[in-house]
Design an enzyme around this catalytic site. Structure first.
Site, short mmCIF file in Angstrom:
data_model
loop_
_atom_site.label_atom_id
_atom_site.label_comp_id
_atom_site.label_asym_id
_atom_site.label_seq_id
_atom_site.Cartn_x
_atom_site.Cartn_y
_atom_site.Cartn_z
N ALA A 148 3.22 51.57 -53.55
CA ALA A 148 2.40 51.15 -52.41
C ALA A 148 3.30 50.78 -51.23
O ALA A 148 2.94 50.99 -50.07
CB ALA A 148 1.54 49.97 -52.81
N SER A 149 4.48 50.22 -51.54
CA SER A 149 5.41 49.85 -50.46
C SER A 149 5.77 51.10 -49.65
O SER A 149 5.82 51.06 -48.41
CB SER A 149 6.70 49.26 -51.03
N HIS A 187 0.73 41.72 -49.01
CA HIS A 187 1.93 41.81 -49.83
C HIS A 187 3.18 41.85 -48.94
O HIS A 187 3.15 42.42 -47.84
CB HIS A 187 1.87 43.07 -50.71
N ASP A 266 -4.43 48.84 -47.84
CA ASP A 266 -3.63 48.70 -49.06
C ASP A 266 -4.53 48.11 -50.15
O ASP A 266 -4.91 46.94 -50.09
CB ASP A 266 -2.45 47.76 -48.76
N ASN A 295 -2.70 52.09 -56.38
CA ASN A 295 -1.75 52.47 -57.42
C ASN A 295 -2.45 52.76 -58.75
O ASN A 295 -2.74 51.82 -59.49
CB ASN A 295 -0.74 51.33 -57.66
#
Ligand code: PLP
Length: 470
Positions: A148-149, A187, A266, A295
């Site tokens: 995800a980053s 995050h 996200d 994810n």
């Protein structure tokens, strides 16, 4: 190692894996080793002559397992899940053995083409807006990133390039006036994406439900415009890491449209839940986003790494990073995606195989059953907490995360409780802190977690609270 020898070794490894996963409940979930434990267990240098396979197998228990935190254990309740499954493991074996690097269509057509179809299958399963999916007339489409980053960084860099072009700059020009927004609950990878992209990131204060709302975002944008800054990107989170809270996508999306910002969503953990219709209200407003990511490697039984990302206009990403050396060109260019343009690295593994195997082996109903069971186990833990007057739940339990703490105790006592729980080695949890309030996070992670495991976990929490004479 030749083929026949591999067959024997692989069978031995498969037996080991099945035994490991079947009996994982018996293992202490958190290891007891100290930093540096491993080096003395190995020779100081690689062997001159080949080792025997049987010695390598023996070393797994001797060297590796003492230092493993057992993420697949039914007693693992930390972070967010990283669920794996046998079908995904089979796919990874196949992918590793085919060993293709699918950066362009011609570098392995099946690698690209299966990914295109799987991203559509997955998008349909989640009920994503149609314009995120591939279609002959449209510009939407999905891609598998590693994490995800990485997805957030790709979205930010695409947005940066798009905005700079709109402003008449070349996309490589640094532009210190660009500013990105996200919630104070998002995050850390979002803030990091801003750092990597060289832009300012504002952390917008979330409301009492830990959600980013329109008015706070609007205020931040207007203040920056007044200062001569250029808002270009906003990230909304669906299922925050600390408390699994949900930003108001509709309010954010409308502001993004009004002020010309790229809107990325996200949903790293929570996205898997949208396979169940009853949770889709949490993504209301997603149709206003430019890009979306979750994810499958977190909660959808797909082994790490597999981070699914969709764009409404894939031309934005393709044009953002387009370099075209002769050695990467091919005659069919333009007819199908060349995924090298959709990501940061050049090389890419055949990860769609594991999506294909998992979606086929579980079907929509099997995956829905998995999510619903885990959510119901979280509610079971929530009931245990609520029945004990020493504890409080600190935010609504919507999916598989329960945030709780000792009600009448300070942060130090809550920290002590968690330290003792983890030292006991029966279960493993990690904490979080919001607005200076420390709390414990219980997450249903393993697909093997059953109601009895939740009871065991609660018994352990109670026991440790009793030992503190509370
Ligand atoms: N976003 C959210 C909401 C998360 O919870 C996490 C990790 O837990 C991430 C992003 C980062 O995920 P990854 O490790 O795939 O980069």
């Amino acid at each position: 190692m030749e083929g026949e020898e591999f067959k024997v070794a692989a069978k031995e490894m498969v037996d080991y894996i099945v035994d490991y996963l079947t009996n994982i409940r018996e293992r202490r979930v958190l290891p007891e080793v100290e930093p540096g434990y491993l080096r003395p267990l190995l020779p100081p240098a690689a062997p001159d002559t080949p080792d025997q396979w049987k010695d390598i197998m023996t070393d797994i228990e001797r060297v590796i397992m003492p230092g493993i935190t057992h993420w697949q254990s039914p007693n693992f309740h930390a972070y967010f899940p990283a669920t794996n499954s046998y079908p995904a493991t089979l796919a990874d074996i196949l992918s590793d053995s085919i060993g293709c690097i699918g950066f362009s269509w011609i570098s392995s057509p099946a690698c690209t083409e299966l990914e295109v179809v799987m991203m559509d299958w997955l998008g349909q399963l989640l009920g994503l807006p149609q314009d995120f999916l591939f279609s002959p007339e449209g510009t939407g489409g999905g891609v598998i990133q590693s994490t995800a980053s990485e997805a957030t960084l790709v979205a930010l860099l695409s947005a940066q390039s798009k905005k700079l072009k709109e402003l008449g700059h070349t996309p490589t020009t640094a532009h210190p006036q660009l500013v990105a927004y996200t919630s104070d609950q998002s995050h850390s990878s979002v803030e990091r994406a801003g750092m990597l992209g060289g832009v300012l990131t504002r952390l917008v204060t979330s409301d009492e439900q830990f959600a980013m709302r329109g008015p706070a975002l609007r205020q931040a944008i207007l203040a920056d415009i007044k200062e001569g800054l250029i808002p270009f990107f906003v990230v909304g989170t669906v299922g925050t890491t600390s408390a699994c809270s949900f930003d108001n996508l509709r309010e954010i999306g409308e502001l993004a449209k009004k002020f010309g910002l790229w809107f990325h969503v996200d949903a790293a953990y929570a996205g898997s839940a949208f396979i169940c219709e009853e949770f889709r209200y949490l993504m209301d407003g997603l149709e206003l986003a430019h890009s979306f990511n979750f994810n499958p490697h977190k909660w959808l039984l797909v082994n790490f790494d597999c981070s699914a990302m969709w764009f409404k206009n894939s031309n934005d990403v393709v044009e953002a990073f387009n370099v075209d050396p002769l050695y990467l060109k091919h005659e069919k260019q333009g007819q199908v995606p060349d995924y090298r343009h959709w990501q940061i690295p050049l090389g890419r593994r055949f990860r769609s195989l594991k999506l294909w195997f998992v979606m086929r082996m579980y079907g929509k109903q099997g995956l829905q059953a998995h999510i619903r069971k885990q959510v119901s186990l979280a509610h079971q833990f929530e009931s245990h907490v609520m029945e004990d007057s020493r504890f409080e739940i600190i935010c609504p339990v919507t999916l598989g995360l329960v945030c709780f703490r000792l009600k009448n105790e300070d942060n130090t006592m809550n920290e002590k409780l968690l330290k003792n729980i983890n030292a006991g080695g029966v279960i493993h949890m990690v904490p979080s802190k919001i607005r200076d309030v420390y709390f414990l996070r219980f997450v249903v992670c393993s697909y093997q977690t059953e109601s009895d495991d939740v009871k065991t976990a609660w018994k352990e929490v109670k026991k440790q609270a009793d030992l503190l004479h509370l």
